[in-house]
Design a protein around this motif. Sequence first.
Motif, PDB file in Angstrom:
ATOM      1  N   GLU A  97      76.085  63.331  32.173  1.00 37.73           N
ATOM      2  CA  GLU A  97      75.313  64.463  32.685  1.00 37.73           C
ATOM      3  C   GLU A  97      74.708  64.204  34.064  1.00 37.73           C
ATOM      4  O   GLU A  97      74.518  65.137  34.832  1.00 37.73           O
ATOM      5  CB  GLU A  97      74.215  64.839  31.687  1.00 37.73           C
ATOM      6  N   VAL A  98      74.410  62.954  34.384  1.00 39.54           N
ATOM      7  CA  VAL A  98      73.734  62.684  35.658  1.00 39.54           C
ATOM      8  C   VAL A  98      74.673  62.335  36.807  1.00 39.54           C
ATOM      9  O   VAL A  98      74.240  62.283  37.941  1.00 39.54           O
ATOM     10  CB  VAL A  98      72.665  61.566  35.532  1.00 39.54           C
ATOM     11  N   GLY A  99      75.920  62.108  36.519  1.00 38.74           N
ATOM     12  CA  GLY A  99      76.812  61.759  37.617  1.00 38.74           C
ATOM     13  C   GLY A  99      78.258  61.830  37.189  1.00 38.74           C
ATOM     14  O   GLY A  99      78.581  62.138  36.061  1.00 38.74           O
ATOM     15  N   SER A 100      79.096  61.542  38.146  1.00 37.38           N
ATOM     16  CA  SER A 100      80.518  61.569  37.824  1.00 37.38           C
ATOM     17  C   SER A 100      80.877  60.304  37.056  1.00 37.38           C
ATOM     18  O   SER A 100      80.391  59.222  37.351  1.00 37.38           O
ATOM     19  CB  SER A 100      81.352  61.683  39.092  1.00 37.38           C
ATOM     20  N   VAL A 101      81.689  60.495  36.072  1.00 42.06           N
ATOM     21  CA  VAL A 101      82.143  59.382  35.259  1.00 42.06           C
ATOM     22  C   VAL A 101      83.659  59.333  35.384  1.00 42.06           C
ATOM     23  O   VAL A 101      84.334  60.339  35.198  1.00 42.06           O
ATOM     24  CB  VAL A 101      81.719  59.569  33.784  1.00 42.06           C
ATOM     25  N   GLU A 102      84.172  58.181  35.704  1.00 43.22           N
ATOM     26  CA  GLU A 102      85.602  58.045  35.881  1.00 43.22           C
ATOM     27  C   GLU A 102      86.326  58.150  34.544  1.00 43.22           C
ATOM     28  O   GLU A 102      85.812  57.745  33.506  1.00 43.22           O
ATOM     29  CB  GLU A 102      85.917  56.701  36.524  1.00 43.22           C
ATOM     30  N   SER A 103      87.526  58.690  34.613  1.00 43.23           N
ATOM     31  CA  SER A 103      88.331  58.873  33.406  1.00 43.23           C
ATOM     32  C   SER A 103      88.507  57.571  32.641  1.00 43.23           C
ATOM     33  O   SER A 103      88.478  57.565  31.410  1.00 43.23           O
ATOM     34  CB  SER A 103      89.699  59.453  33.751  1.00 43.23           C
ATOM     35  N   GLN A 104      88.677  56.481  33.357  1.00 48.09           N
ATOM     36  CA  GLN A 104      88.889  55.200  32.678  1.00 48.09           C
ATOM     37  C   GLN A 104      87.695  54.818  31.811  1.00 48.09           C
ATOM     38  O   GLN A 104      87.856  54.280  30.719  1.00 48.09           O
ATOM     39  CB  GLN A 104      89.183  54.098  33.701  1.00 48.09           C
ATOM     40  N   LEU A 105      86.477  55.114  32.277  1.00 50.77           N
ATOM     41  CA  LEU A 105      85.284  54.833  31.478  1.00 50.77           C
ATOM     42  C   LEU A 105      85.269  55.699  30.229  1.00 50.77           C
ATOM     43  O   LEU A 105      84.986  55.221  29.131  1.00 50.77           O
ATOM     44  CB  LEU A 105      84.010  55.054  32.293  1.00 50.77           C
ATOM     45  N   VAL A 106      85.582  56.985  30.390  1.00 46.21           N
ATOM     46  CA  VAL A 106      85.618  57.885  29.233  1.00 46.21           C
ATOM     47  C   VAL A 106      86.658  57.403  28.236  1.00 46.21           C
ATOM     48  O   VAL A 106      86.399  57.349  27.027  1.00 46.21           O
ATOM     49  CB  VAL A 106      85.883  59.347  29.648  1.00 46.21           C
ATOM     50  N   ILE A 107      87.824  57.015  28.726  1.00 46.05           N
ATOM     51  CA  ILE A 107      88.876  56.521  27.837  1.00 46.05           C
ATOM     52  C   ILE A 107      88.396  55.279  27.089  1.00 46.05           C
ATOM     53  O   ILE A 107      88.610  55.155  25.881  1.00 46.05           O
ATOM     54  CB  ILE A 107      90.164  56.234  28.631  1.00 46.05           C
ATOM     55  N   SER A 108      87.728  54.377  27.780  1.00 47.44           N
ATOM     56  CA  SER A 108      87.258  53.166  27.101  1.00 47.44           C
ATOM     57  C   SER A 108      86.195  53.503  26.060  1.00 47.44           C
ATOM     58  O   SER A 108      86.159  52.891  24.990  1.00 47.44           O
ATOM     59  CB  SER A 108      86.742  52.132  28.099  1.00 47.44           C
ATOM     60  N   VAL A 109      85.341  54.491  26.341  1.00 47.55           N
ATOM     61  CA  VAL A 109      84.325  54.895  25.373  1.00 47.55           C
ATOM     62  C   VAL A 109      84.975  55.584  24.170  1.00 47.55           C
ATOM     63  O   VAL A 109      84.629  55.307  23.022  1.00 47.55           O
ATOM     64  CB  VAL A 109      83.253  55.797  26.029  1.00 47.55           C
TER      65      VAL A 109
END
Length: 136
Positions: A97-109
């Motif tokens: 919510e506070v910033g851009s999150v890279e796709s790779q981080l989302v995938i790892s989560v």
Amino acid sequence: MADWISWTSDLTLNVPKIDEQHRELIRQFNDLGEAVWDGKGREAIGDILRFLADYTVKHFRDREPLMDTLSYPNSDAHMKVHAALIEEVSEFIRKVEVGSVESQLVISVVDRLGQWTRQHIRLEDKALGQYVLSKE
């Protein structure tokens, strides 16, 4: 695209309400993975994450009274594990919510949460399911 997290028979507890909620959680993980794969924006990913977090909280809250009613001996430890996951997901949502999150981080989560969910179902929830069935 194939499911990120597949439903397998070892995830079935034979407690219909819990099994259906687990299937919905896995559907939501797959929706999140699909949104990331399709390059959907932060807002779309955030919406799915919030739904997933809210649904997880609902799922846990539905189960906790069952554990209390049946005097499940491991309920305190089980609820602590639930609380830790809720905090982890909430922290990730705040980051989205506070910033851009890279796709790779989302995938790892997504991968981490998927692994956690499968492991939790196979161990803690399976034990709970067996206990519930023994009380019926």
